[in-house]
Design an enzyme around this catalytic site. Structure first.
Site, PDB file in Angstrom:
ATOM      1  N   TYR A  25      -1.369  -6.178  -0.263  1.00  8.69           N
ATOM      2  CA  TYR A  25      -1.441  -4.733  -0.429  1.00  8.69           C
ATOM      3  C   TYR A  25       0.138  -4.423  -0.370  1.00  8.69           C
ATOM      4  O   TYR A  25       0.898  -4.120  -1.249  1.00  8.69           O
ATOM      5  CB  TYR A  25      -2.122  -3.884   0.668  1.00  8.69           C
ATOM      6  CG  TYR A  25      -1.631  -2.360   0.685  1.00  8.69           C
ATOM      7  CD1 TYR A  25      -1.701  -1.598  -0.401  1.00  8.69           C
ATOM      8  CD2 TYR A  25      -0.655  -1.867   1.724  1.00  8.69           C
ATOM      9  CE1 TYR A  25      -1.184  -0.288  -0.148  1.00  8.69           C
ATOM     10  CE2 TYR A  25      -0.005  -0.852   1.727  1.00  8.69           C
ATOM     11  CZ  TYR A  25      -0.250   0.189   0.830  1.00  8.69           C
ATOM     12  OH  TYR A  25       0.277   1.159   0.682  1.00  8.69           O
ATOM     13  N   PHE A  75       0.512   7.729  -7.635  1.00  6.45           N
ATOM     14  CA  PHE A  75       0.008   7.426  -6.563  1.00  6.45           C
ATOM     15  C   PHE A  75      -1.168   6.412  -6.883  1.00  6.45           C
ATOM     16  O   PHE A  75      -1.750   5.905  -5.735  1.00  6.45           O
ATOM     17  CB  PHE A  75      -0.849   8.688  -6.061  1.00  6.45           C
ATOM     18  CG  PHE A  75      -0.055  10.032  -5.617  1.00  6.45           C
ATOM     19  CD1 PHE A  75       0.728  10.040  -4.465  1.00  6.45           C
ATOM     20  CD2 PHE A  75       0.050  11.067  -6.618  1.00  6.45           C
ATOM     21  CE1 PHE A  75       1.657  10.969  -4.192  1.00  6.45           C
ATOM     22  CE2 PHE A  75       0.795  12.273  -6.253  1.00  6.45           C
ATOM     23  CZ  PHE A  75       1.434  12.098  -4.972  1.00  6.45           C
ATOM     24  N   ARG A  94      -5.227  -7.309  16.068  1.00 13.97           N
ATOM     25  CA  ARG A  94      -5.519  -7.545  14.544  1.00 13.97           C
ATOM     26  C   ARG A  94      -4.391  -8.448  14.282  1.00 13.97           C
ATOM     27  O   ARG A  94      -3.215  -8.142  14.412  1.00 13.97           O
ATOM     28  CB  ARG A  94      -5.587  -6.039  13.835  1.00 13.97           C
ATOM     29  CG  ARG A  94      -7.060  -5.519  13.889  1.00 13.97           C
ATOM     30  CD  ARG A  94      -6.913  -4.417  12.788  1.00 13.97           C
ATOM     31  NE  ARG A  94      -5.924  -3.538  13.016  1.00 13.97           N
ATOM     32  CZ  ARG A  94      -5.998  -2.391  12.285  1.00 13.97           C
ATOM     33  NH1 ARG A  94      -6.782  -1.884  11.728  1.00 13.97           N
ATOM     34  NH2 ARG A  94      -4.834  -1.481  12.653  1.00 13.97           N
ATOM     35  N   LYS A 137       2.950  -3.580  -3.370  1.00 13.06           N
ATOM     36  CA  LYS A 137       3.824  -2.409  -3.513  1.00 13.06           C
ATOM     37  C   LYS A 137       5.311  -3.021  -3.560  1.00 13.06           C
ATOM     38  O   LYS A 137       6.236  -2.393  -4.304  1.00 13.06           O
ATOM     39  CB  LYS A 137       4.028  -1.612  -1.885  1.00 13.06           C
ATOM     40  CG  LYS A 137       2.721  -0.885  -1.936  1.00 13.06           C
ATOM     41  CD  LYS A 137       2.374   0.249  -2.999  1.00 13.06           C
ATOM     42  CE  LYS A 137       1.267   1.151  -2.497  1.00 13.06           C
ATOM     43  NZ  LYS A 137       1.193   2.195  -3.638  1.00 13.06           N
ATOM     44  N   SER A 160       5.617   2.105   0.197  1.00 11.10           N
ATOM     45  CA  SER A 160       5.091   2.022   1.670  1.00 11.10           C
ATOM     46  C   SER A 160       6.028   1.425   2.547  1.00 11.10           C
ATOM     47  O   SER A 160       6.677   0.563   1.952  1.00 11.10           O
ATOM     48  CB  SER A 160       3.894   1.305   1.351  1.00 11.10           C
ATOM     49  OG  SER A 160       3.584   1.028   2.818  1.00 11.10           O
ATOM     50  N   ALA A 161       5.757   1.626   3.975  1.00  8.90           N
ATOM     51  CA  ALA A 161       6.623   1.389   4.840  1.00  8.90           C
ATOM     52  C   ALA A 161       6.021  -0.308   4.949  1.00  8.90           C
ATOM     53  O   ALA A 161       6.946  -1.169   5.543  1.00  8.90           O
ATOM     54  CB  ALA A 161       6.654   1.889   6.127  1.00  8.90           C
ATOM     55  N   THR A 162       5.078  -0.551   4.455  1.00 10.07           N
ATOM     56  CA  THR A 162       4.785  -2.219   4.456  1.00 10.07           C
ATOM     57  C   THR A 162       5.767  -3.082   3.870  1.00 10.07           C
ATOM     58  O   THR A 162       5.678  -4.303   4.170  1.00 10.07           O
ATOM     59  CB  THR A 162       3.220  -2.163   3.918  1.00 10.07           C
ATOM     60  OG1 THR A 162       3.236  -1.829   2.765  1.00 10.07           O
ATOM     61  CG2 THR A 162       2.254  -1.737   4.701  1.00 10.07           C
TER      62      THR A 162
END
Length: 338
Positions: free
Chosen positions: A149, A81, A292, A153, A125-127
């Site tokens: 970020y 994590f 944003r 990942k 992550s879904a990113t």
């Protein structure tokens, strides 16, 4: 039976996973530098389970500390994590993010290999899907990232794929989380962000508890049912149980698999605000402000692979998510300092 090592085990998802692993009979070690977490979370996990995770303070970039850990304990698998996770901050501090998230993972894997521990569950992550062209998003969708970020990942996913290609005796699952929310139903552990929350649910909760004046809704002109951004919110307890299932899967499987952990249902920002107000009978004042940069309109999972491969699916409802978020926030207005 060996230990399961949780890097970042005192964090939001780490602490909930520690609890579910302890409840499932596993022995757990948390290795955490406490840069964005609290040891109090693990104290409360111990109270809730009548079982303690071993808590060790350390940084995944510290190779000597990791070697000492692996030589001291019989570790059989790692759930990784530990990582920095604020999208906005990553655009300001890219080197910090790459050092922590990418270099840290390489260091961890090097030490794992040295001690012949080759089972790894990675918090992706879904990113990594960037601005996906089609929803729901399957694991086979093209990958890209819109910020450091997400890029960190994605880089780790590529590194781990290359590792398995070179050394097929590894077993790795890349768990691509959608938007974790909620808290343990006891109200004892939950999301405890430093400073201004980056995520919607803790922000809503802090407005509701009176810590913040109002919620800023970033844009109401997206091509969605109410103009606000739509995301796949998943209860953190469902997410934690997904890690238990991933570890059970790795007991019998090598190779690498990417698996979405989401509900397959998208809710808009205003859906979340309205559900929170209605279920908890509390007002959440908000104001619509400009979009944003980097935000996308719609993002939700195609979650069927997790059901097929792991026997896992999300069980908790939107009402559960907002009720448990509010219970945690109202009982712990200042997080673990309460």
């Amino acid at each position: 039976m060996g230990y399961i090592l949780l890097t970042g085990g005192a964090g939001y998802i780490g602490s909930h996973t520690a609890l579910e692993l302890l409840n499932s009979g596993y022995k757990v070690i948390s290795f955490d530098n406490f840069s964005n977490s609290s040891d109090e979370a693990l104290n409360r996990v111990e109270q809730l389970t009548n079982n303690a995770a071993i808590s060790i303070k350390g940084d995944i970039r510290d190779e000597q500390a990791l070697k000492q850990l692996f030589s001291q304990y019989d570790i059989k698998a790692v759930v990784h994590f530990a990582g920095l996770k604020a999208v906005g901050e990553s655009t300001e501090l890219p080197l910090h993010y790459y050092d922590n998230n990418v270099t840290g993972t390489v260091t961890l894997c090097r030490v794992m290999r040295e001690f012949n521990v080759k089972k790894l569950v990675f918090s992706s992550s879904a990113t990594v899907y960037g601005d996906a062209k089609h929803v729901p998003i399957p694991e086979t969708a093209p990958r890209s990232a819109t910020n450091p970020y997400g890029q960190s990942k994605l880089m780790v996913e590529y590194i781990l794929q290359d590792l398995v290609a070179a050394e097929p005796d590894w077993g790795i699952t890349l768990l691509r989380y959608f938007n974790p929310v909620g808290a343990h139903s006891s109200g004892r552990i939950g999301e405890n962000p430093n400073g201004i929350p980056n995520n919607l649910m803790p922000f809503i909760s802090q407005v509701a508890v009176g810590k913040r004046e109002q919620l800023s809704v970033f844009g109401n002109d997206y091509p969605t049912h109410d103009g606000t951004g739509v995301r796949d919110y998943i209860h953190v307890v469902d997410l934690a149980l997904g890690h238990v299932k991933a570890l059970q899967y790795l007991e019998h499987n090598n190779g690498i698999e990417a698996i979405n952990l989401g509900t397959g249902v998208g809710y808009s920002v205003l859906d979340m605000v309205n559900a929170f107000s209605k279920v908890n009978k509390v007002a959440v004042p908000y104001q619509v402000v400009a979009r944003r940069p980097g935000d996308i309109a719609t993002c939700y999972a195609e979650p069927s692979k997790a059901k097929t491969l792991l026997g896992w699916q999300a069980e908790k409802t939107l009402d559960d998510m907002v009720r448990d978020s509010w219970r945690w926030q109202s009982v712990n207005p200042d997080g673990y300092k309460s």
